[in-house]
Design a protein around this motif. Structure first.
Motif, PDB file in Angstrom:
ATOM      1  N   CYS A 138       0.811  -1.210   0.000  1.00  0.00           N
ATOM      2  CA  CYS A 138       0.000   0.000   0.000  1.00  0.00           C
ATOM      3  C   CYS A 138       0.850   1.270   0.000  1.00  0.00           C
ATOM      4  O   CYS A 138       0.326   2.373   0.121  1.00  0.00           O
ATOM      5  N   CYS A 139       2.146   1.156  -0.140  1.00  0.00           N
ATOM      6  CA  CYS A 139       3.004   2.335  -0.167  1.00  0.00           C
ATOM      7  C   CYS A 139       4.131   2.101  -1.168  1.00  0.00           C
ATOM      8  O   CYS A 139       4.426   0.954  -1.532  1.00  0.00           O
ATOM      9  N   GLY A 140       4.752   3.180  -1.587  1.00  0.00           N
ATOM     10  CA  GLY A 140       5.905   3.081  -2.474  1.00  0.00           C
ATOM     11  C   GLY A 140       5.579   2.990  -3.947  1.00  0.00           C
ATOM     12  O   GLY A 140       6.475   2.816  -4.774  1.00  0.00           O
ATOM     13  N   GLN A 141       4.277   3.102  -4.318  1.00  0.00           N
ATOM     14  CA  GLN A 141       3.928   3.007  -5.727  1.00  0.00           C
ATOM     15  C   GLN A 141       4.490   4.185  -6.519  1.00  0.00           C
ATOM     16  O   GLN A 141       4.580   5.299  -6.011  1.00  0.00           O
ATOM     17  N   LYS A 142       4.823   3.907  -7.748  1.00  0.00           N
ATOM     18  CA  LYS A 142       5.239   4.965  -8.670  1.00  0.00           C
ATOM     19  C   LYS A 142       4.097   5.246  -9.637  1.00  0.00           C
ATOM     20  O   LYS A 142       3.351   4.341 -10.011  1.00  0.00           O
ATOM     21  N   TYR A 143       3.977   6.517 -10.023  1.00  0.00           N
ATOM     22  CA  TYR A 143       2.904   6.911 -10.926  1.00  0.00           C
ATOM     23  C   TYR A 143       3.492   7.608 -12.143  1.00  0.00           C
ATOM     24  O   TYR A 143       4.516   8.271 -12.068  1.00  0.00           O
ATOM     25  N   SER A 144       2.818   7.455 -13.245  1.00  0.00           N
ATOM     26  CA  SER A 144       3.139   8.245 -14.432  1.00  0.00           C
ATOM     27  C   SER A 144       1.830   8.566 -15.139  1.00  0.00           C
ATOM     28  O   SER A 144       0.882   7.760 -15.123  1.00  0.00           O
ATOM     29  N   VAL A 145       1.771   9.753 -15.739  1.00  0.00           N
ATOM     30  CA  VAL A 145       0.567  10.183 -16.455  1.00  0.00           C
ATOM     31  C   VAL A 145       0.938  10.471 -17.896  1.00  0.00           C
ATOM     32  O   VAL A 145       1.852  11.257 -18.171  1.00  0.00           O
ATOM     33  N   ASN A 146       0.238   9.814 -18.808  1.00  0.00           N
ATOM     34  CA  ASN A 146       0.455  10.018 -20.238  1.00  0.00           C
ATOM     35  C   ASN A 146      -0.799  10.615 -20.856  1.00  0.00           C
ATOM     36  O   ASN A 146      -1.885  10.021 -20.767  1.00  0.00           O
ATOM     37  N   ASN A 147      -0.666  11.788 -21.454  1.00  0.00           N
ATOM     38  CA  ASN A 147      -1.764  12.407 -22.198  1.00  0.00           C
ATOM     39  C   ASN A 147      -1.503  12.172 -23.682  1.00  0.00           C
ATOM     40  O   ASN A 147      -0.727  12.892 -24.308  1.00  0.00           O
ATOM     41  N   LEU A 148      -2.156  11.163 -24.226  1.00  0.00           N
ATOM     42  CA  LEU A 148      -1.902  10.767 -25.602  1.00  0.00           C
ATOM     43  C   LEU A 148      -2.763  11.588 -26.560  1.00  0.00           C
ATOM     44  O   LEU A 148      -3.993  11.601 -26.444  1.00  0.00           O
ATOM     45  N   ASP A 149      -2.115  12.261 -27.489  1.00  0.00           N
ATOM     46  CA  ASP A 149      -2.821  12.989 -28.538  1.00  0.00           C
ATOM     47  C   ASP A 149      -3.391  11.964 -29.512  1.00  0.00           C
ATOM     48  O   ASP A 149      -2.655  11.198 -30.136  1.00  0.00           O
ATOM     49  N   LEU A 150      -4.713  11.943 -29.650  1.00  0.00           N
ATOM     50  CA  LEU A 150      -5.354  10.927 -30.480  1.00  0.00           C
ATOM     51  C   LEU A 150      -4.986  11.040 -31.946  1.00  0.00           C
ATOM     52  O   LEU A 150      -5.130  10.073 -32.701  1.00  0.00           O
ATOM     53  N   THR A 151      -4.506  12.198 -32.353  1.00  0.00           N
ATOM     54  CA  THR A 151      -4.082  12.367 -33.743  1.00  0.00           C
ATOM     55  C   THR A 151      -2.960  11.404 -34.097  1.00  0.00           C
ATOM     56  O   THR A 151      -2.811  10.992 -35.254  1.00  0.00           O
ATOM     57  N   TYR A 152      -2.149  11.038 -33.103  1.00  0.00           N
ATOM     58  CA  TYR A 152      -0.958  10.225 -33.347  1.00  0.00           C
ATOM     59  C   TYR A 152      -1.116   8.777 -32.904  1.00  0.00           C
ATOM     60  O   TYR A 152      -0.126   8.073 -32.739  1.00  0.00           O
ATOM     61  N   VAL A 153      -2.364   8.341 -32.709  1.00  0.00           N
ATOM     62  CA  VAL A 153      -2.619   6.925 -32.435  1.00  0.00           C
ATOM     63  C   VAL A 153      -2.706   6.192 -33.772  1.00  0.00           C
ATOM     64  O   VAL A 153      -3.527   6.539 -34.627  1.00  0.00           O
ATOM     65  N   ASP A 154      -1.864   5.185 -33.957  1.00  0.00           N
ATOM     66  CA  ASP A 154      -1.817   4.464 -35.237  1.00  0.00           C
ATOM     67  C   ASP A 154      -2.760   3.275 -35.272  1.00  0.00           C
ATOM     68  O   ASP A 154      -3.352   2.969 -36.307  1.00  0.00           O
ATOM     69  N   ASP A 155      -2.897   2.598 -34.140  1.00  0.00           N
ATOM     70  CA  ASP A 155      -3.685   1.365 -34.157  1.00  0.00           C
ATOM     71  C   ASP A 155      -4.128   1.012 -32.745  1.00  0.00           C
ATOM     72  O   ASP A 155      -3.469   1.379 -31.767  1.00  0.00           O
ATOM     73  N   VAL A 156      -5.259   0.309 -32.655  1.00  0.00           N
ATOM     74  CA  VAL A 156      -5.759  -0.205 -31.377  1.00  0.00           C
ATOM     75  C   VAL A 156      -6.106  -1.677 -31.577  1.00  0.00           C
ATOM     76  O   VAL A 156      -7.009  -2.011 -32.358  1.00  0.00           O
ATOM     77  N   ASP A 157      -5.378  -2.554 -30.910  1.00  0.00           N
ATOM     78  CA  ASP A 157      -5.633  -3.996 -30.987  1.00  0.00           C
ATOM     79  C   ASP A 157      -6.155  -4.493 -29.647  1.00  0.00           C
ATOM     80  O   ASP A 157      -5.924  -3.872 -28.600  1.00  0.00           O
ATOM     81  N   MET A 158      -6.864  -5.621 -29.688  1.00  0.00           N
ATOM     82  CA  MET A 158      -7.426  -6.180 -28.458  1.00  0.00           C
ATOM     83  C   MET A 158      -6.994  -7.628 -28.289  1.00  0.00           C
ATOM     84  O   MET A 158      -6.996  -8.404 -29.252  1.00  0.00           O
ATOM     85  N   VAL A 159      -6.625  -7.968 -27.077  1.00  0.00           N
ATOM     86  CA  VAL A 159      -6.242  -9.341 -26.736  1.00  0.00           C
ATOM     87  C   VAL A 159      -7.093  -9.791 -25.553  1.00  0.00           C
ATOM     88  O   VAL A 159      -7.173  -9.088 -24.534  1.00  0.00           O
ATOM     89  N   GLY A 160      -7.722 -10.948 -25.675  1.00  0.00           N
ATOM     90  CA  GLY A 160      -8.502 -11.507 -24.575  1.00  0.00           C
ATOM     91  C   GLY A 160      -7.657 -12.435 -23.722  1.00  0.00           C
ATOM     92  O   GLY A 160      -6.910 -13.263 -24.251  1.00  0.00           O
ATOM     93  N   VAL A 161      -7.774 -12.270 -22.411  1.00  0.00           N
ATOM     94  CA  VAL A 161      -7.009 -13.116 -21.479  1.00  0.00           C
ATOM     95  C   VAL A 161      -8.010 -13.837 -20.572  1.00  0.00           C
ATOM     96  O   VAL A 161      -8.666 -13.201 -19.740  1.00  0.00           O
ATOM     97  N   PRO A 162      -8.152 -15.139 -20.721  1.00  0.00           N
ATOM     98  CA  PRO A 162      -9.115 -15.862 -19.873  1.00  0.00           C
ATOM     99  C   PRO A 162      -8.616 -15.990 -18.443  1.00  0.00           C
ATOM    100  O   PRO A 162      -7.407 -15.981 -18.178  1.00  0.00           O
ATOM    101  N   ALA A 163      -9.548 -16.111 -17.535  1.00  0.00           N
ATOM    102  CA  ALA A 163      -9.167 -16.359 -16.135  1.00  0.00           C
ATOM    103  C   ALA A 163      -8.589 -17.759 -16.007  1.00  0.00           C
ATOM    104  O   ALA A 163      -8.940 -18.659 -16.776  1.00  0.00           O
ATOM    105  N   PRO A 164      -7.689 -17.974 -15.049  1.00  0.00           N
ATOM    106  CA  PRO A 164      -7.165 -19.322 -14.815  1.00  0.00           C
ATOM    107  C   PRO A 164      -8.312 -20.318 -14.581  1.00  0.00           C
ATOM    108  O   PRO A 164      -9.311 -19.982 -13.948  1.00  0.00           O
ATOM    109  N   CYS A 165      -8.126 -21.521 -15.086  1.00  0.00           N
ATOM    110  CA  CYS A 165      -9.202 -22.521 -15.007  1.00  0.00           C
ATOM    111  C   CYS A 165      -9.685 -22.758 -13.581  1.00  0.00           C
ATOM    112  O   CYS A 165     -10.888 -22.888 -13.321  1.00  0.00           O
ATOM    113  N   ILE A 166      -8.731 -22.799 -12.638  1.00  0.00           N
ATOM    114  CA  ILE A 166      -9.130 -23.091 -11.257  1.00  0.00           C
ATOM    115  C   ILE A 166     -10.016 -21.976 -10.694  1.00  0.00           C
ATOM    116  O   ILE A 166     -10.966 -22.234  -9.949  1.00  0.00           O
TER     117      ILE A 166
END
Length: 225
Positions: free
Chosen positions: A146-174
């Protein structure tokens, strides 16, 4: 006392001024010291959509003979246009937080059954930017401290977004078997600043990626124009 809500809306918020009626536009100018011309605005059917096109000669033709008043009209028209553009740019289209856990099992293990607070990354999509606040937690094994986390903030200009891909990750079987855990969907954004990820609940990825790509296309179209 009676409150004119239509007047309140037109004077308090300039967002959407292009949809103002002549009456709402007249309310705005009346509240900015140009109430003497209310009837002129109404007579000439000047609406929010038409107003930004008015030239100095148009104002003369409307019978606004005082040079100072014509200047004040032009000043206020430019002002509401600037404010409306700023509000449009900052309007929040979508916001959410990072999906940290598949289900109650890994939530309980990572947070000591809620004793350690969650601190997920957050995402905010506006008309022009995607703000990603990334949290880099300190861990002992699978446990997020609960302590010591590092943060970074990125403000991405949408003009320079080239692609958006999606990957599905299933929950572990157990976890699927024992606590009906759901999977995650990860959006991978390619930009001129590098690669970024958005981690979402299962079933949200396609909706969010469509939202982002719609804004990307809009921003890139404006940039080309």
């Amino acid at each position: 006392p009676h409150v004119n809500m239509q007047k309140l809306d037109s004077t308090a918020f300039v967002d959407g001024y292009e949809n103002w009626s002549s009456d709402q536009l007249a309310d705005y100018f009346e509240d900015h010291g140009l109430g003497d011309y209310r009837e002129v605005i109404m007579y000439h059917r000047i609406t929010g959509k038409i107003a930004p096109q008015l030239t100095n000669d148009d104002l003369k033709d409307m019978g606004i003979d005082i040079v100072g008043d014509r200047c004040r009209f032009r000043h206020h028209l430019k002002s509401i246009s600037r404010k409306a553009r700023a509000e449009q740019r900052n309007r929040v289209i979508w916001m959410d937080k990072e999906r940290l856990f598949f289900g109650c099992a890994d939530w309980g293990l990572s947070t000591c059954c809620g004793l350690i607070p969650e601190d997920p990354s957050t995402y905010k999509l506006t008309n022009n930017h995607l703000k990603i606040r990334l949290v880099d937690p300190v861990r002992i094994g699978p446990i997020r401290l609960c302590c010591g986390q590092k943060y970074s903030v990125n403000n991405l200009d949408l003009t320079y977004v080239d692609d958006v891909d999606m990957v599905g990750v299933p929950a572990p079987c157990i976890q699927q078997c024992l606590c009906c855990a759901n999977g995650m969907e990860i959006l991978e954004l390619s930009t001129n600043e590098g690669e970024f990820q958005i981690v979402l609940k299962e079933g949200e990825g396609e909706y969010v990626s469509t939202k982002i790509m719609n804004q990307v296309e809009e921003c890139q179209m404006i940039e080309r124009d």
